[in-house]
Structure formats: C-alpha cells, structure tokens
Scaffold this active site. Structure first.
Site, PDB file in Angstrom:
ATOM      1  N   GLY A 159       0.823  -1.203   0.000  1.00 55.20           N
ATOM      2  CA  GLY A 159       0.000   0.000   0.000  1.00 55.20           C
ATOM      3  C   GLY A 159       0.860   1.256   0.000  1.00 55.20           C
ATOM      4  N   GLN A 178      -7.207   1.430   4.406  1.00 54.10           N
ATOM      5  CA  GLN A 178      -7.967   0.918   5.565  1.00 54.10           C
ATOM      6  C   GLN A 178      -9.405   0.594   5.203  1.00 54.10           C
ATOM      7  OE1 GLN A 178      -7.465  -0.267   8.649  1.00 54.10           O
ATOM      8  NE2 GLN A 178      -5.327   0.165   8.341  1.00 54.10           N
ATOM      9  N   SER A 210      -4.355  -2.170  -0.307  1.00 57.33           N
ATOM     10  CA  SER A 210      -3.284  -3.100   0.079  1.00 57.33           C
ATOM     11  C   SER A 210      -3.919  -4.433   0.468  1.00 57.33           C
ATOM     12  CB  SER A 210      -2.491  -2.509   1.242  1.00 57.33           C
ATOM     13  OG  SER A 210      -1.443  -3.372   1.587  1.00 57.33           O
ATOM     14  N   THR A 261       9.226  -7.709 -13.092  1.00 56.56           N
ATOM     15  CA  THR A 261       8.345  -8.850 -13.340  1.00 56.56           C
ATOM     16  C   THR A 261       7.251  -8.902 -12.285  1.00 56.56           C
ATOM     17  OG1 THR A 261      10.175 -10.034 -14.346  1.00 56.56           O
ATOM     18  CG2 THR A 261       8.311 -11.369 -13.589  1.00 56.56           C
ATOM     19  N   CYS A 284       2.296   0.891  12.684  1.00 55.89           N
ATOM     20  CA  CYS A 284       3.545   1.206  12.002  1.00 55.89           C
ATOM     21  C   CYS A 284       4.453   2.047  12.887  1.00 55.89           C
ATOM     22  CB  CYS A 284       3.257   1.930  10.698  1.00 55.89           C
ATOM     23  SG  CYS A 284       1.935   1.174   9.764  1.00 55.89           S
TER      24      CYS A 284
HETATM   25  N1  PLP Z   1      -2.266   3.769   4.218  1.00 55.47           N
HETATM   26  C1  PLP Z   1      -2.975   3.441   5.301  1.00 55.47           C
HETATM   27  C2  PLP Z   1      -4.190   4.248   5.658  1.00 55.47           C
HETATM   28  C3  PLP Z   1      -2.601   2.339   6.094  1.00 55.47           C
HETATM   29  O1  PLP Z   1      -3.315   2.016   7.181  1.00 55.47           O
HETATM   30  C4  PLP Z   1      -1.442   1.605   5.734  1.00 55.47           C
HETATM   31  C5  PLP Z   1      -0.971   0.482   6.581  1.00 55.47           C
HETATM   32  O2  PLP Z   1      -1.239   0.389   7.761  1.00 55.47           O
HETATM   33  C6  PLP Z   1      -0.751   1.980   4.576  1.00 55.47           C
HETATM   34  C7  PLP Z   1      -1.190   3.065   3.852  1.00 55.47           C
HETATM   35  C8  PLP Z   1       0.464   1.218   4.127  1.00 55.47           C
HETATM   36  O3  PLP Z   1       0.110  -0.046   3.606  1.00 55.47           O
HETATM   37  P1  PLP Z   1       1.224  -1.206   3.503  1.00 55.47           P
HETATM   38  O4  PLP Z   1       1.411  -1.752   4.863  1.00 55.47           O
HETATM   39  O5  PLP Z   1       0.633  -2.236   2.568  1.00 55.47           O
HETATM   40  O6  PLP Z   1       2.432  -0.585   2.930  1.00 55.47           O
END
Ligand code: PLP
Length: 355
Positions: free
Chosen positions: A46, A154, A174, A212, A299
C-alpha cells in the site's frame, strides 16, 4: 493459550480460499504475466501505491504547479512522501481536521490554488477509524480539474469502493488488509491521468512500474478483494454489532474516551484513550493474556511518540499517550469481546495504581 486477535487494522490472516487460488501460480503456472488491466497497477505494498500516486502525479505535473494538499492525519506513506517532495520544491498544505478527525470539504476547497498539482486524502483513518467525506472532496477537486488521490488502504474490504462515486482519480489499496497476501498493493489511476513511473526498467504494468509481476500475489489480491465484497453483507453486520458492544463496554471504564467519529467510523474500529495510563503498558498487559491490539498506529509502535493523528485531533498530549486501538475481523466472536470487557477494567485500574 488461546489468542484473541484484535489488530486487523495492522494486518489480517491470509484467507484459505485465497491461498488455494494462489498456489497454482507459485507452482505449475510460473510463466510471465502478459495481459493486465489498463487502469490498475500492482505494486509491492500500500505504501508503494501511495508513493506512486503522489510522486507520479507531482513529478509529471511539476511544470504546471508545485502545491500539494493533504491532511495531518494521513498515514506516513502519504505524509513522508509529501515531505520528500518538499525537497524538490513542492509545498504542502495540511488541512486541519476536527476533534473527531474529520475534514470539512469546504476547507479543502479553500486550500486549492492555481498551483495545486494533487489532493491526497484517506478514505478512512487507520488509527481512529474516522471516515472522510471523500466523494464531496473529490467533487470539489474535479470541478477545479485537480487530480484527487484516495488512500483507501484501511477502507478496502470494509466500505463500498466505487471510484466513480468517490470522484477519485487515483485510489490505493493493500491486499493484506483484507485477508490477502502481504506485499501486494493496488493503484487505480483513471485513464488519462498522467503518472511518472517511480521504478525504471522494463515496460511491465504499461510502463507505470517496471519489474516482473508478482503473479501469485496479484491473483491473491484480486481473489481476496472479490471475496471480501461477496462476504460483506454477511460479515459486516456481525462485526458492527461486536464493535458497538465493545465500545459501550469499554466506555463504562472511568476516565475512558472514544477516539474518532461516533458514527462515521470503520465497522471494525474501536479506539480509545484512557486517563492516567500509558498505551504501551495496556498492550503489554493484554499481550500477557494473549490479546493482540495496538496503540496509535501499528507502524509507529515501538516509538514512544504520541500518535500524530490524536495530536492533530487536539487531544492533550497526556491523553494521547494512553491510546488503545481494538480492530475486529471476520473471525472474532462474542466470547472475544466478553474476554476483553472482563479483563480491561482491571488492567486499567492496576496500571493507574502503579503510577
Ligand atoms: N495507508 C494506510 C491508511 C494504512 O493504514 C497503511 C498500513 O497500515 C498503509 C497506507 C500502508 O500499507 P502497507 O502496509 O501495505 O504498505
């Protein structure tokens, strides 16, 4: 020990039906991909979808304008990308949110200038679950002919996603958020939207992303998305009922407060702050009981900074330190909610006594 997983906003388990769909592409069907949709680009996550949308548009239209518009409660995949672009001469306006974490579309309208190259706003917030008025924001952007990117990472699998109704020119998803594999992002970019590729190399993904393709992952993402929306009418009412019981029960604890919007929120999100307690300590206590939850954004767990989302919602720093996010999934049960509601009051009380 029986574990109770209440961290579905961070990631979800791979659905067995998705794995079945993927397996042939990891074994017998190993040929290179050829035919692919025109408006969809598959990425590595994502975050990469957000990066490709924002940098791709920004660098493609830099001659026309160097102004970006976003909000202070976006995921770091958006915020840090805007900060990165500031090194290349871009300027970002962060349109403030209210105490529920919700934007006023008119504030976005007022932030737009002749120099605005892109507006990027999330469909729903990953920490507090607030749903943003993206369709209305998209309408305002379209009237000004400014590309509109929606980070729907989300919302994917939980809320209806129709790019036409949302007036979205670009939209990120994602797969691991809706029971698909980790490591697969999706970027929708409306035909005619000019994106400068961010990975140079071969002409895969119609030149938008070299390399790829992750065929098994792409099959998994597509299967997971289809299943999530097929299952939605059956799964979501149950999750909403669990969420509402969880919220009502937790708010019985003295000194607790719901974060995010009371009604305009993701079906699976129950997030709170507690007076006089550290979110990290709640997590540790829950972990000892086999409960997986989160404080602030997954995160940023491991860092003790209070969440940028809660601060942008004008929560006092003290309170923002005491945040807990419980996010439900399709396999959670009434017993899971009972277990939390039994354990949490004692945990909070004990932690307050320790201070
Ligand atoms: N955007 C939002 C709102 C998210 O909650 C997240 C992940 O928690 C992301 C982007 C990033 O996604 P990914 O973990 O697949 O990189």
């Amino acid at each position: 020990m029986h574990t109770i997983y209440l961290d579905h906003a961070a990631t979800t388990a791979l659905d067995a039906r998705v794995l079945d769909a993927m397996l042939p592409y990891l074994t017998t069907e190993y040929g290179n991909a050829s035919s692919i949709p025109t408006e969809v680009t598959f990425t590595g996550c994502g975050s990469e979808s957000d990066n490709l949308a924002i940098k791709g548009i920004a660098f493609a239209s830099q001659k026309k304008g160097n102004h970006l518009v976003t909000s202070p409660i976006e995921h770091h995949a958006v915020l840090h990308t805007c900060q990165y672009l500031e090194r290349f001469g871009f300027k970002t306006t962060y349109v403030p949110v209210d105490s529920y974490g919700r934007l006023d579309p008119d504030d976005i309208g007022r932030a737009l200038t002749d120099q605005t190259a892109l507006v990027s706003i999330m469909y729903a917030n990953n920490e507090v679950g607030t749903i943003e008025p993206v369709a209305e924001i998209g309408r305002i952007c379209r009237a000004r002919k400014i590309p509109f990117h929606v980070d729907a990472v989300q919302a994917g699998g939980s809320l209806p996603i129709d790019v036409a109704e949302l007036n979205a020119d670009l939209l990120s998803l994602s797969a691991h958020k809706f029971y698909g594999p980790k490591g697969v992002g999706i970027l929708y970019a409306r035909q005619g939207v000019r994106l400068l590729p961010q990975v140079q190399g071969g002409s895969q993904e119609r030149g938008k992303r070299a390399g790829t393709e992750n065929v098994a992952g792409i099959v998994g993402a597509a299967t997971a998305l289809r299943l999530a929306y097929e299952d939605l009418p059956r799964v979501m009412p149950r999750i909403i009922a669990l969420r509402d019981r969880l919220i009502a029960g937790v708010l019985d604890i003295a000194g607790s407060q719901l974060t995010g919007h009371p009604t305009e929120r993701l079906p699976n999100n129950a997030s709170f702050v507690f007076e006089g307690v550290e979110g990290e300590s709640i997590l540790l206590s829950l972990d000892l009981l086999g409960v997986a939850a989160s404080t602030g954004s997954a995160c940023t767990s491991g860092s003790v900074d209070p969440s940028h989302v809660l601060l942008a919602m004008h929560l006092p720093v003290e309170l923002a330190h005491g945040s807990l996010r419980l996010t439900l999934g399709k396999d959670n049960t009434d017993e899971d909610v009972d277990a939390i509601l039994t354990a949490l009051p004692g945990i909070i009380e004990k932690l307050r006594q320790l201070r």
